[in-house]
Design a protein around this motif. Structure first.
Motif, short mmCIF file in Angstrom:
data_model
loop_
_atom_site.label_atom_id
_atom_site.label_comp_id
_atom_site.label_asym_id
_atom_site.label_seq_id
_atom_site.Cartn_x
_atom_site.Cartn_y
_atom_site.Cartn_z
N LEU A 198 0.60 9.83 -3.60
CA LEU A 198 -0.56 10.73 -3.65
C LEU A 198 -0.35 11.90 -2.68
CD1 LEU A 198 -3.30 7.95 -3.69
CD2 LEU A 198 -2.80 9.55 -5.56
N TYR A 213 0.84 -1.21 0.00
CA TYR A 213 0.00 0.00 0.00
C TYR A 213 0.87 1.25 0.00
CZ TYR A 213 -4.38 -2.48 1.17
OH TYR A 213 -5.51 -3.27 1.15
N VAL A 255 -0.76 12.10 1.37
CA VAL A 255 -0.95 10.76 1.93
C VAL A 255 0.26 10.34 2.77
CG1 VAL A 255 -1.03 8.30 1.34
CG2 VAL A 255 -2.62 9.89 0.28
N ALA A 307 -8.97 3.34 -4.08
CA ALA A 307 -8.47 4.49 -3.29
C ALA A 307 -7.96 5.57 -4.24
CB ALA A 307 -7.37 4.04 -2.33
N ARG A 308 -7.23 5.16 -5.26
CA ARG A 308 -6.69 6.16 -6.21
C ARG A 308 -7.83 6.87 -6.95
NH1 ARG A 308 -1.00 5.95 -6.68
NH2 ARG A 308 -1.20 7.58 -8.24
N VAL A 316 -6.23 -0.58 -4.04
CA VAL A 316 -5.40 0.53 -4.50
C VAL A 316 -6.12 1.32 -5.58
CG1 VAL A 316 -3.29 1.08 -5.80
CG2 VAL A 316 -3.19 -0.50 -3.84
N LEU A 343 0.39 3.86 -2.95
CA LEU A 343 -0.43 5.04 -2.65
C LEU A 343 0.39 6.21 -2.10
CD1 LEU A 343 -3.41 3.17 -0.87
CD2 LEU A 343 -3.44 4.16 -3.18
#
Ligand SMILES: *Cc1c(COP(=O)(O)O)cnc(C)c1O
Length: 407
Positions: free
Chosen positions: A300, A293, A303, A398-399, A395, A297
């Protein structure tokens, strides 16, 4: 041969069982992904079958003794007793720390409600202590401040309950040093931290009493269950007696104190034995999921992930992601909605106990750090039976929230 991840899906996900027709990729993609479901297989089944064959379907039997001694060997604890839940273990820990009605008990605020519930069971009053940014656990500096203030008022707490949150140990050197200075016993709520360590020592061994949970969503499960540990063998014997209705030695039923029905069943202890064998693999897998993760991620905007203190080794129970609202217009609710739309279970971080309606009147030292974590964080699915494809789905979902909401 079926892998145990397939068995898990077949056994725990109702939608998987109903997919009797051809398994197209689209169908598979619609399978629900849970936050942290139990991961069990043939080994668990074998121990349970043994319990049946020996007719040990009771809160007594060979799996209980074996599970306790195997947990002691793994953790390095001198003694342990299997109980019906982590909450039951915490309740006995509070009682055995001498907490009486009207006493104050310090407790981490950034934790699950079960950490503090037993304080109320005993008619005592929780006083909450905020987290630090470094570990998300009880802030040792705030603890020192709170103890100094209470000592000045001649009202020291009877005990301090410290949670190792999301599988990472608190800063135990600082916390234990401060607590010892005032002679206040520490109860370690290591419900989420089985197998984690701090300076090479297992979570659960830092307080005068430690507590584990084997609930269905934890890293090790017995479906439901818990454990109380201590280096004080006599204390563990007291806990065992209280957990089995506090019977005095006599041929008839003789009771001189109040007991509880808190013992684990021998059947469930069998599941625990198999889970313990798999624990090192489960921790490695949870760490892989966390790293996956973080890589997928971490680019971003705004994040971040739960910081990991170098003195400790987390068990990575749940991957916790945060979004800094000063750097991103995406909110945790956007991420949760995007995941839910693809049938993926996720949760905000723990809502601090001092913000719970139940504890509206409770005293709290600090509070801003845990409130900020609650406002910024999301727990991502972290079950060890997840496939790479499952992680990819999380993923992507979430993206998509960042794609849609980042301005
Ligand atoms: C799960 C949990 C508990 C309670 O354990 P149960 O076995 O569910 O009763 C206590 N404290 C924390 C921090 C937990 O996460």
């Amino acid at each position: 041969m079926k892998s145990d991840s397939h068995m898990l899906l077949a056994e725990t996900a109702p939608e998987a069982g109903s997919v009797m027709t051809k398994e197209t990729p689209q169908r598979r993609a619609r399978r629900r992904i849970y936050l942290s479901p139990p991961h069990v297989g043939d080994a668990e089944r074998r121990f349970v079958a043994e319990a049946f064959e020996g007719n040990w379907i009771a809160p007594v039997g060979p799996n209980l003794d074996a599970f306790e001694s195997e947990m002691c060997a793994a953790s390095g604890s001198k003694a342990a007793v299997c109980l019906s839940s982590g909450t039951a273990a915490l309740h006995l820990a509070v009682r055995l720390s001498g907490v009486r009605p009207g006493d104050e008990v310090f407790c981490s605020t950034f934790t699950f409600a079960a950490s503090a519930g037993p304080i109320l069971y005993e008619g005592a009053r929780p006083v909450f202590i905020d987290s630090e940014h470094l570990t998300w656990n009880m802030d040792p500096g705030l603890l020192a401040e709170a103890l100094a203030r209470k000592a000045g008022q001649g009202r020291l707490p009877r005990a301090i309950i410290v949670t190792d949150i999301y599988g990472q140990c608190a800063r135990w050197d600082e916390i234990l040093g401060t607590a010892a200075g005032y002679g206040v016993p520490v109860i370690e709520d290591a419900a989420e931290a089985v197998g984690a360590s701090y300076r090479g020592k297992w979570a659960g061994l830092f307080g005068h009493i430690g507590v584990y949970s084997f609930n269905g969503n934890k890293i090790m499960t017995t479906s439901g269950g818990g454990m109380l540990l201590s280096s004080d063998r006599a204390l563990v014997e007291r806990a065992k007696k209280l957990s089995t209705q506090a019977r005095d030695p006599a041929p008839h039923y003789e009771h001189s104190e109040l007991g509880f029905n808190y013992r684990m069943s021998n059947v469930l202890a069998g599941i625990g034995r198999a889970q313990l064998e798999a624990l090192p693999r489960r921790i490695n897998r949870r760490r892989e999921i966390f790293e996956h993760y973080r890589k997928a991620l971490g680019d971003l905007k705004g994040v971040g992930f739960m910081p990991m203190m170098p003195e400790g080794r987390s068990n990575y129970w749940l991957t916790c992601m945060t979004i800094d609202p000063s750097r991103s217009s995406v909110r945790p609710a956007h991420v949760l909605a995007a995941l839910a739309a693809d049938d993926i279970e996720a949760r905000p971080l723990w809502k601090p106990l001092h913000k719970q309606p139940l504890y509206a009147d409770a005293e709290c030292f600090g509070g801003g750090v845990s409130e900020e974590l609650f406002a910024r964080g999301v727990c991502l699915p972290s079950g060890t039976a997840m496939t790479e494809e499952d992680i990819g789905r999380v993923v992507a979902a979430a993206r998509s929230a960042f794609h849609e909401w980042q301005v």
